[in-house]
Design an enzyme around this catalytic site. Sequence first.
Site, short mmCIF file in Angstrom:
data_model
loop_
_atom_site.label_atom_id
_atom_site.label_comp_id
_atom_site.label_asym_id
_atom_site.label_seq_id
_atom_site.Cartn_x
_atom_site.Cartn_y
_atom_site.Cartn_z
N SER A 25 0.74 -1.21 0.06
CA SER A 25 -0.07 -0.17 0.11
C SER A 25 0.88 1.16 -0.08
O SER A 25 0.31 2.29 -0.28
CB SER A 25 -0.76 -0.07 1.30
OG SER A 25 -0.08 0.12 2.48
N LYS A 27 3.19 2.15 2.49
CA LYS A 27 3.51 2.51 4.10
C LYS A 27 4.97 3.24 4.01
O LYS A 27 5.26 4.19 4.53
CB LYS A 27 3.31 1.56 4.92
CG LYS A 27 1.81 0.98 4.91
CD LYS A 27 1.62 -0.15 6.11
CE LYS A 27 2.61 -1.29 5.67
NZ LYS A 27 2.24 -1.87 4.41
N GLU A 94 7.97 -1.12 10.03
CA GLU A 94 7.50 -2.43 10.20
C GLU A 94 7.11 -2.58 11.66
O GLU A 94 7.46 -3.49 12.44
CB GLU A 94 8.45 -3.44 9.93
CG GLU A 94 8.71 -3.53 8.42
CD GLU A 94 7.77 -4.02 7.42
OE1 GLU A 94 6.61 -4.46 8.04
OE2 GLU A 94 7.98 -4.00 6.35
N ALA A 95 6.64 -1.68 12.16
CA ALA A 95 6.10 -1.62 13.70
C ALA A 95 5.22 -2.59 14.03
O ALA A 95 5.35 -3.12 15.62
CB ALA A 95 5.47 -0.10 14.13
N CYS A 150 -6.45 -4.08 -5.08
CA CYS A 150 -6.85 -5.38 -5.26
C CYS A 150 -6.41 -5.96 -6.38
O CYS A 150 -6.58 -5.55 -7.73
CB CYS A 150 -8.32 -5.49 -5.10
SG CYS A 150 -8.92 -7.21 -4.99
N CYS A 153 -9.47 -7.52 -8.50
CA CYS A 153 -10.80 -6.84 -9.12
C CYS A 153 -10.35 -5.28 -9.43
O CYS A 153 -11.12 -4.60 -10.05
CB CYS A 153 -12.16 -6.83 -8.22
SG CYS A 153 -11.99 -6.00 -7.03
#
Length: 191
Positions: A25, A27, A94-95, A150, A153
């Site tokens: 995503s 981050k 990577e908390a 996604c 889709c």
Amino acid sequence: MFIERDVNSHKKVGTIEVIAGSMFSGKTEELIRRLKRAKFARQSVEIFKPTVDVRYSENEVVSHDENSIRSTPVENSANILLLSGNVDVVGIDEAQFFDKGLIEVVAKLANMGTRVIIAGLDMDFKGVPFGPIPGLMAIADYVTKVHAICVRCGSIAQFSHRFSEQEQVVLLGEKEAYEPLCRSCYIKATK
């Protein structure tokens, strides 16, 4: 009437920023962007990541797009407090892999005047809130929820679906083990 203020009497206030979302995503990309901006502004910056995260590099935080920034790997959250010293900005990637003590560490840093920027998965592969992230989101001054797309889709994806049958929560992997899915595709994939 002019009121003279002692500039030194104003205590610097820290903040807590959480960047959370699924795998793929963006981050880490957003964390690196914010940290590089702070460095450009000549702020002192320290970056930490859990020692377990060695996917791309042992001593760097690296995004899927291969952008990177030097970091210090640490075993547990208490080490972050010990190693952060007197810096303006602390970054943590990577908390979700850190212990729940991270919540208290981050609060202490912010209360001492440090800007703390945290990135991590908000849910594990089962769709369950992951590690200290929910608690960090609760105490944060700012929360940025990022989303992937996604792969089935094309909708907004908020779930990290794991292909593997392995049940342990922590399983390092990339595209060979995980895919981002929307709620509808995630429900179909996990039935």
